[in-house]
Design an enzyme around this catalytic site. Structure first.
Site, short mmCIF file in Angstrom:
data_model
loop_
_atom_site.label_atom_id
_atom_site.label_comp_id
_atom_site.label_asym_id
_atom_site.label_seq_id
_atom_site.Cartn_x
_atom_site.Cartn_y
_atom_site.Cartn_z
N GLN A 75 53.00 61.83 8.24
CA GLN A 75 52.23 61.61 9.46
C GLN A 75 51.24 60.45 9.30
O GLN A 75 50.60 60.05 10.25
CB GLN A 75 51.45 62.88 9.84
N GLU A 106 46.28 69.82 20.14
CA GLU A 106 46.09 71.05 19.39
C GLU A 106 45.37 72.15 20.17
O GLU A 106 45.30 73.29 19.69
CB GLU A 106 45.28 70.74 18.11
N1 MCN Z 1 48.32 62.76 26.06
C1 MCN Z 1 48.20 62.42 27.38
N2 MCN Z 1 46.96 62.49 27.99
C2 MCN Z 1 45.87 62.92 27.31
C3 MCN Z 1 46.00 63.30 25.95
C4 MCN Z 1 47.25 63.19 25.36
O1 MCN Z 1 49.19 62.06 28.02
N3 MCN Z 1 44.68 62.98 27.89
C5 MCN Z 1 49.61 62.64 25.37
C6 MCN Z 1 49.54 61.59 24.27
O2 MCN Z 1 49.71 60.31 24.70
C7 MCN Z 1 50.58 62.07 23.30
C8 MCN Z 1 50.47 63.58 23.40
O3 MCN Z 1 49.90 63.85 24.69
O4 MCN Z 1 51.85 61.63 23.69
C9 MCN Z 1 49.53 64.18 22.32
O5 MCN Z 1 48.40 63.38 22.24
P1 MCN Z 1 47.10 63.66 21.33
O6 MCN Z 1 46.36 64.78 21.89
O7 MCN Z 1 46.45 62.35 21.18
O8 MCN Z 1 47.67 64.13 19.92
P2 MCN Z 1 48.43 63.24 18.82
O9 MCN Z 1 49.39 62.36 19.46
O10 MCN Z 1 47.47 62.70 17.85
O11 MCN Z 1 49.30 64.37 18.14
C10 MCN Z 1 48.81 65.15 17.09
C11 MCN Z 1 48.79 66.62 17.44
C12 MCN Z 1 48.67 67.38 16.18
S1 MCN Z 1 47.39 67.00 15.16
C13 MCN Z 1 49.60 68.33 15.83
S2 MCN Z 1 49.32 69.19 14.42
C14 MCN Z 1 50.78 68.54 16.65
C15 MCN Z 1 50.58 68.13 18.06
O12 MCN Z 1 49.99 66.94 18.16
N4 MCN Z 1 52.00 68.34 16.11
C16 MCN Z 1 53.09 68.22 16.94
N5 MCN Z 1 51.65 68.33 18.88
C17 MCN Z 1 52.91 68.25 18.37
N6 MCN Z 1 53.98 68.17 19.19
C18 MCN Z 1 55.21 68.02 18.65
N7 MCN Z 1 56.27 67.94 19.49
N8 MCN Z 1 55.42 67.92 17.32
C19 MCN Z 1 54.39 68.03 16.45
O13 MCN Z 1 54.59 67.91 15.14
CU1 CUM Z 2 45.69 69.59 12.17
S1 CUM Z 2 47.57 69.69 11.98
MO1 CUM Z 2 47.68 68.09 13.03
O1 CUM Z 2 46.12 67.57 12.66
O2 CUM Z 2 48.61 67.11 12.14
#
Ligand code: MCN
Ligand code: CUM
Length: 796
Positions: free
Chosen positions: A223, A741
């Site tokens: 990641q 999350e």
């Molecule tokens: N998004 C959006 N509008 C927002 C916030 C987010 O459209 N206001 C969209 C983002 O652009 C992104 C998705 O939602 O496509 C998730 O965004 P974000 O909250 O920024 O999270 P990350 O992309 O950093 O993803 C990490 C988070 C974590 S830490 C874990 S653990 C987890 C999760 O995402 N693992 C996943 N969701 C998952 N989903 C899938 N399918 N697979 C994983 O391994």
């Molecule tokens: Cu906290 S599990 Mo995600 O942060 O990759």
């Protein structure tokens, strides 16, 4: 006369655009680590310890070497000659790569075989003779600190016992005063069990060292590819520019793919020694038994309350079981992650948290599983405690929360632990949730049902969560500051390629990042290709975890687009033959303020950047942005569940679940809903069925899918999602907060609270997750709390 594009039509902000990555995934055309085959590639398998704690008297590998097709057998002793038997962890501890002196948990890596195919390698592993002398085993913090307990980490000279740290945060004196003034003190103790992210794809790597070019290429399930590149450079002492880490498609990460695992290191060393590509793909039980455990904390807290319901202060003590190595990936300032984000949604004058971490004979734990560094435990405890406190006061659950919430007009709000909350409308979210579940009507039905011996319950969980690890002043991993990046290249025909330092694992970045570009530049999302995960091409970034991508890398995408727009404006002025100040912007087009019909599109500006730039202007239309966020983002969620518990069997069924999430501006509402539904499913699994624990001998119960249950569509209840509350993040360029999350963090307490609400009046304060039927039945029948802490009772 405006000619602005319709943002939704070009796939901009707010468009529920279909995920572009799915066109390869649903056709079976994804490119996962295990799909990659290189010429001359060999295969690696790992021999794991069957015992949880034992001295290694000898390892005889001679029979393994004799098996035809075996190229290399690696042991800790051989690793030690290259100073690689141990590696540093992300929490300033050390971790064995291959065991030398002792094994310290069941499933620990003891030796590796590299062979022509994985079957030969597996057979050869079985031909290795290890002579173990069993040692007493520790499976919980109580045993770890007991008098006469064996010292697990006797490899560390400075380590006398099994305590890793004693840590505290908050205001002790102020909190003591709050307790002196309290009318009522409410207490709660519980264990948040170990859980496992369990992505469909296990971990794996293909290391390819080319002696001729001195270049090491590693395809791997990570990641955070840039962090891995730095780690390889420092641990293996290879020059960083000669290391290329490629994270291809990842079949789910959920936190499991943040740490550095011994298998990665061994495959790299094997490739260097053999000068051939070496592939390691973990099997399912290897993944479940040895990688990426989360939680496993004991929480003990009390709340000082005024008779009218006002919370005056909280004390929390946590005992964290970290397993044999302290390897949490977390900001270095904090020993127990962001546990002190507990109670952030509530306006509490004083709080104090103490934390003790201990070693045990279990696989290294503390990896965050879909949680921003221990936030899951913090919010679970918070919401269980809030329910217990309202019950103790005889107050209504919803009214108690509403009374203590941070109010809309109080933002930015500083929590007693020092976090600065950015924004929110907590009471409004709660109201939407209560209306959706028809709160008053349910309470009436519940009372009616009670008269007829039926147990109905309602559980609420309301929480805000710190998402988006950065700002670099406060957050770092091993001293590397937490910021992120985006690099945008607009080609002459107006098509573009965007790269970021994040790494999607299923979240849909290829879809959503293009939407941010579309919003900022008016280039249709379908004209923007997104690429992540290759350290040779992507700008430096800290990767994807802690839902930091949207808050940090996503912000960088907006910022780099704005840099491009600024240059395009100068090109537009040149093309329109007016001064820059006379040029106005609307989505996708610059026009002359005094003559709106005269305009040029962003695509025409792109062409000009390569074919008709003004004198003295640097050609091209490319840029990079590094974004250091001013703060974390603080989304809010309200989850409400109703259940019916069968008193005869302890089985409970979800009647209805509603979720109200406020994650600020939603880039792609469909993807956000997918994230919430996935998180709620995991929350349900943790509350209802997931069980990784240990017997008294340290045997891991749950190292297979017969014992560790993943809910299918059949078990999973339906969820009703609400999106009407939107509080834009005041410091994020497009107002977005993280969402990845929230549901997994806030969800579990809603289920557990609902079951305990159904049992109200029995005196039962707690049943530890998972709320298996036998535990619930025991609580109902004997009117007592039921703990799930290891060792599991069947082996007592
Ligand atoms: N998004 C959006 N509008 C927002 C916030 C987010 O459209 N206001 C969209 C983002 O652009 C992104 C998705 O939602 O496509 C998730 O965004 P974000 O909250 O920024 O999270 P990350 O992309 O950093 O993803 C990490 C988070 C974590 S830490 C874990 S653990 C987890 C999760 O995402 N693992 C996943 N969701 C998952 N989903 C899938 N399918 N697979 C994983 O391994
Ligand atoms: Cu906290 S599990 Mo995600 O942060 O990759």
């Amino acid at each position: 006369m405006s000619q602005a594009l319709d943002e939704i039509k070009i796939g901009g902000l707010g468009a529920s655009r279909k995920r572009v990555e799915d066109s390869r995934f649903i056709r079976g055309k994804g490119n996962y680590t295990d799909d990659i085959t290189l010429p001359g590639m060999l295969h690696m398998e790992i021999l794991r310890s069957p015992l949880a704690h034992a001295r290694i008297k000898s390892i005889d590998t001679s029979k393994a070497w004799d098996i035809p097709g075996v190229h290399l057998v690696l042991t800790g002793e051989m690793m030690a000659t290259r100073n690689l038997a141990w590696m540093p962890t992300l929490s300033y501890d050390t971790q064995a790569v291959l065991a030398t002196d002792k094994v310290r948990f069941q499933g620990q890596e003891v030796a590796c075989v590299i062979a022509d195919d994985p079957y030969i390698a597996k057979d050869a592993c079985e031909a290795i003779d290890v002579d173990y002398e069993p040692l007493p085993v520790i499976v919980n913090p109580r045993q770890a600190v007991a008098e006469g307990a064996p010292v697990i980490r006797d490899d560390k000279e400075s380590q006398a016992g099994n305590v890793i740290y004693d840590w505290e945060v908050g205001d002790k004196a102020g909190t003591d005063r709050a307790f002196e003034q309290a009318d009522v003190i409410s207490k709660l103790q519980l264990h948040y069990p170990r859980s496992h992210p369990s992505p469909i794809e296990c971990c794996g790597s293909i290391a390819d060292f080319n002696r001729a070019t001195s270049k090491l290429t590693v395809y791997m399930t990570t990641q955070a590819p840039h962090i891995i590149r730095a780690a390889v450079a420092l641990v293996a002492e290879l020059p960083e520019h000669m290391i290329r880490i490629i994270s291809p498609d990842i079949g789910g990460g959920f936190g499991n793919k943040v740490p550095v695992y011994p298998g990665y290191v061994c495959s790299i060393l094997a490739s260097i020694l053999l000068e051939r590509p070496v592939k390691w793909i973990e099997d399912k039980s290897g993944n479940l038994i040895s990688t990426g455990f989360a939680r496993d904390v004991y929480l003990d807290g009390e709340m000082a309350l005024r008779r009218d319901g006002k919370i005056l202060g909280v004390r929390i003590h946590t005992d964290a079981d970290h397993g044999a190595f302290f390897s949490d990936a977390q900001p270095s300032k904090f020993k127990i992650g962001l546990m002190h984000s507990a109670f952030a949604a509530y306006d509490i004058p004083a709080a104090h948290l103490t934390a003790r971490g201990t070693y045990s004979n279990k696989a290294p734990g503390g990896v965050a599983y879909r949680c921003s560094f221990r936030v899951t435990e913090a919010m679970f405890f918070q919401e269980r405690m809030v329910q217990a406190a309202a019950d103790d006061l005889g107050m209504d659950q919803a009214a108690f929360r509403r009374m203590n919430f941070v109010r809309d007009e109080d933002f930015p709000h500083r929590t007693p632990f020092g976090f600065l909350l950015d924004s929110g409308q907590y009471a409004k979210c709660l109201d939407v949730g209560l209306k959706a579940i028809d709160y008053q009507e349910f309470r009436r039905e519940q009372a009616e049902a009670r008269k007829r011996g039926r147990l109905l319950g309602l559980g609420i969980s309301t929480m805000t969560e710190p998402l988006g690890a950065g700002n670099s002043r406060e957050y770092d991993i091993l001293g590397i500051k937490m910021f992120d990046s985006a690099d945008l290249k607009v080609h002459m025909t107006g098509k573009a390629i965007l790269r970021t330092g994040a790494k999607t694992q299923g979240q849909g970045h290829e879809t959503t990042w293009a939407q941010i570009v579309a919003h900022e530049l008016g280039i249709p999302a379908e004209d923007v290709v997104v690429e992540e995960g290759d350290t040779d091409t992507a700008p430096f970034g800290m990767g994807t975890y802690a839902s930091r991508s949207t808050p940090v890398a996503g912000a960088a995408v907006a910022m780099v687009s704005r840099k491009i727009r600024a240059k395009a404006r100068r090109l537009a002025a040149h093309l329109l033959e007016v001064s820059e100040e006379d040029v106005e912007w609307e989505l996708g087009r610059f026009y002359v303020r005094s003559a709106p019909d005269r305009g040029v599109t962003i695509q025409e500006c792109a062409m000009a950047a390569y074919s008709n730039m003004p004198d003295g202007m640097e050609p091209g239309l490319e840029n990079t942005a590094y974004y250091d966020p001013p703060n974390l983002t603080w989304p809010f969620a309200c989850y409400i569940v109703t259940v019916e518990v069968d008193p005869e069997t302890g089985v409970w069924d979800v009647l209805k679940m509603v979720a109200v999430d406020d994650c600020g501006v939603r880039i792609n509402p469909m993807i956000v809903e997918g994230q919430i539904m996935g998180g709620l499913t995991e929350a349900y699994a943790m509350a209802n069925m997931q069980f990784i624990t240990f017997d008294a001998d340290g045997n891991c119960v749950g190292s297979n899918y017969m014992d560790y249950l993943l809910p299918s569509a059949w078990e999973t209840p339906g969820f009703e999602l609400h999106s009407e509350v939107v509080t834009p993040c005041p410091h994020h360029p497009i107002g977005a907060k993280g969402i990845g999350e929230c549901a997994a963090v806030g969800g579990p307490a809603a289920f557990v609270n609902a079951v305990l609400d159904a049992l109200s009046g029995t005196g039962v304060r707690n049943i530890d997750m998972p709320l298996l039927p036998d535990r619930v039945w025991e609580a109902i029948t004997y009117r007592r709390d039921v703990s799930g802490a290891p060792p599991v009772r069947s082996d007592d």
